[in-house]
Design an enzyme around this catalytic site. Sequence first.
Site, PDB file in Angstrom:
ATOM      1  N   ARG A   1       0.816  -1.222   0.000  1.00  0.00           N
ATOM      2  CA  ARG A   1       0.000   0.000   0.000  1.00  0.00           C
ATOM      3  C   ARG A   1       0.851   1.273   0.000  1.00  0.00           C
ATOM      4  NH1 ARG A   1      -4.971  -1.299   4.220  1.00  0.00           N
ATOM      5  NH2 ARG A   1      -6.375  -2.163   2.646  1.00  0.00           N
TER       6      ARG A   1
ATOM      7  N   GLY B   1     -11.779  -4.647   2.262  1.00  0.00           N
ATOM      8  CA  GLY B   1     -13.198  -4.336   2.408  1.00  0.00           C
ATOM      9  C   GLY B   1     -13.708  -3.404   1.318  1.00  0.00           C
TER      10      GLY B   1
ATOM     11  N   LYS C   1     -16.268 -17.940   4.728  1.00  0.00           N
ATOM     12  CA  LYS C   1     -17.693 -17.799   5.021  1.00  0.00           C
ATOM     13  C   LYS C   1     -18.548 -17.357   3.844  1.00  0.00           C
ATOM     14  CE  LYS C   1     -17.280 -16.211   9.792  1.00  0.00           C
ATOM     15  NZ  LYS C   1     -17.392 -14.813  10.246  1.00  0.00           N
TER      16      LYS C   1
ATOM     17  N   GLY D   1      -7.768  -8.873   0.966  1.00  0.00           N
ATOM     18  CA  GLY D   1      -6.557  -9.098   1.746  1.00  0.00           C
ATOM     19  C   GLY D   1      -5.899 -10.461   1.560  1.00  0.00           C
TER      20      GLY D   1
HETATM   21  C1  3PG Z   1      -8.435  -1.797   5.647  1.00  0.00           C
HETATM   22  O1  3PG Z   1      -7.310  -2.259   5.825  1.00  0.00           O
HETATM   23  O2  3PG Z   1      -9.446  -2.511   5.534  1.00  0.00           O
HETATM   24  C2  3PG Z   1      -8.573  -0.318   5.505  1.00  0.00           C
HETATM   25  O3  3PG Z   1      -7.369   0.325   5.760  1.00  0.00           O
HETATM   26  C3  3PG Z   1      -9.688   0.205   6.355  1.00  0.00           C
HETATM   27  O4  3PG Z   1      -9.447  -0.063   7.697  1.00  0.00           O
HETATM   28  P1  3PG Z   1     -10.676  -0.348   8.665  1.00  0.00           P
HETATM   29  O5  3PG Z   1     -11.293  -1.657   8.215  1.00  0.00           O
HETATM   30  O6  3PG Z   1     -10.108  -0.402  10.055  1.00  0.00           O
HETATM   31  O7  3PG Z   1     -11.654   0.785   8.489  1.00  0.00           O
HETATM   32 MG    MG Z   2     -10.949  -3.599   6.990  1.00  0.00          MG
END
Ligand code: 3PG
Ligand code: MG
Length: 381
Positions: A20, A363, A184, A340
């Site tokens: 990132r 997300g 899931k 991720g």
């Molecule tokens: C992530 O890694 O999902 C983003 O940086 C957002 O972070 P958060 O889910 O804690 O809002």
């Molecule tokens: Mg997150």
Amino acid sequence: MRVDYNVPLDEKYNITDDTRIKATILTIKKILDDGGSVILMSHLGRPKEGPTEKFSLKHLVKHLSELLGKEVQFANDCIGEEAVQKSEVLKPGDVLLLENLRFYKQEEKGDEAFAEKLSKLGDVYVNDAFGTAHRAHASTAIIAKFFSPENKMFGLVMEGEVASAEKVLNSAEKPFTAIIGGAKVSDKILIIENLLERATDIIIGGGMAYTFYKAMGGNVGKSLVEEDRIGTAKELLKKAEAKGVNIHLPSDSIIADKFAEDADVSSSLSNTVPDGWMGLDIGALACDTFTKVIHDSKTVLWNGPMGVFEMEKFQHGTKCVAQAVADATQKGAFTLVGGGDSVAAVNQFGFADKVSYVSTGGGAMLEYFEGKELPGIAALK
Ligand code: 3PG
Ligand code: MG
């Protein structure tokens, strides 16, 4: 410039994955080359108690300086006197990183006064934090209202992410295969529903596959099953059939007698897993079938691993799919990997530069492909 430097750190505060950070270097350099100076702001983790050593962005300064080839300054606070003063004296070419925005609860609350204070530090607002674009926070969305239209914009990461996501969602060349994995079903219902409108083929792997097999009356032993999602799985299969979308489930599995690296391992068909055993990866037949489908695709979206790839005994399926996606890319398909775990997998297996695009969003990427409008993007429209 809002960036998403929410990167993993080990106990000694070493960055274990700098994807990132690296992604933003081009945007930063563009601004510097054009004669500007850059104030970087980000969150790190989810601090709940105000300033915490563990979540300090100061741990990133050294590595960021190395990546940029120049010394990055740091302010111990993201608003207040120090931030204002250090911002004011920046000269063209200078870079300043502010302390974690989430040390103020106003950040996540989307507080206007806090957003306005941040906005005062700079002349132009650049949002390059795709990974945080699904949050309507002060620095990701609210702040935009304090800049005139010509003084707020996407950075190059955001632009690239949106362009590649749009390409897959709205102008995908067919056959379009979506590979959805993970533990899931409940996490992936909305994305599957949205993809049923767009994809020709959907490959389902990972723990979630067993809820589908259970829904079809299979015997899955002690594999992970979300009992309360069996109905949902049935619905999704029915919808896919009605729409003519091919759903590919892993016909066989690598099975284990426990969820552990030292488990006894065997294989079985996924709908006849023996009692006392659980599926932890897709099997050899599934790997073959999935590979063929992926090789025939012109567009591939991959979100979620095929098995417990963190354990060596159960990483073959995820590796197999990574290889197939890399092959398809070489044959001219557009391939996008996001989320991720699947990104960690392509990095771990060395395929990151063999696919068309690796998303920096977890997300955010998921919500984008669920068809939601992301606040961080909407604020700049
Ligand atoms: C992530 O890694 O999902 C983003 O940086 C957002 O972070 P958060 O889910 O804690 O809002
Ligand atoms: Mg997150």
